[in-house]
Design an enzyme around this catalytic site. Structure first.
Site, PDB file in Angstrom:
ATOM      1  N   GLY A  51      17.691   2.386 -10.343  1.00 51.96           N
ATOM      2  CA  GLY A  51      18.103   3.640 -10.968  1.00 51.96           C
ATOM      3  C   GLY A  51      19.598   3.651 -11.199  1.00 51.96           C
ATOM      4  CG  HIS A  52      21.986   1.014  -9.833  1.00 60.60           C
ATOM      5  ND1 HIS A  52      21.023   1.000  -8.856  1.00 60.60           N
ATOM      6  CD2 HIS A  52      22.455  -0.252  -9.915  1.00 60.60           C
ATOM      7  CE1 HIS A  52      20.926  -0.228  -8.357  1.00 60.60           C
ATOM      8  NE2 HIS A  52      21.791  -1.014  -8.993  1.00 60.60           N
ATOM      9  CB  ALA A  53      23.857   0.175 -15.377  1.00 62.39           C
TER      10      ALA A  53
END
Length: 137
Positions: A51-53
């Site tokens: 749920g991120h980059a």
């Protein structure tokens, strides 16, 4: 999504009657110097990870046990889902790619080889910020 953003990597599988062995060497099988190794396990049923980059960190994600899906988004409409279930296969994920890991099988273990040491500022946790950053890339 282009090869610089995501691609499957076949890792050497040495078959032996005593048990198989797979190896991942930096700059040979993994396209970067490995600065950090971590793994997740005991993910509850229906649980998600990621749920991120990452701004600068590249990763190779490996299902060393069990299986799970990795949903990727490049911020330009390119979305792909990879089902990982072979310990001799890794998913290379480049920078500025949003990732969510989901649908973990019972007993799944996710091993990650990362190009950078942990730095909270390096993560992009807000999807709208991610879209703004990728619109400039």
């Amino acid at each position: 999504m282009n090869r610089n953003q995501a691609r499957l990597i076949e890792l050497p599988k040495i078959v032996d009657p005593r048990g198989n062995l797979t190896v991942a060497e930096q700059m040979k099988h993994v396209p970067f110097d490995i600065a950090r190794v971590y793994w997740t396990y005991d993910i509850p049923s229906g649980g998600r990870r990621g749920g991120h980059a990452h701004r600068t960190c590249q990763e190779v994600v490996i299902a060393v046990s069990g299986s799970f899906d990795v949903a990727l988004d490049d911020g330009h409409g390119g979305k792909e889902v990879y089902h990982l279930n072979h310990p001799y296969q890794g998913l290379y994920i480049g920078t500025n790619v949003w990732r969510t890991l989901e649908d973990f099988s019972s007993g799944a273990v996710c091993l990650v080889l990362a190009s950078e040491l942990f730095d909270e500022k390096e993560y992009i946790y807000d999807y709208d910020e991610f879209l703004q950053i990728t619109s400039n890339v």
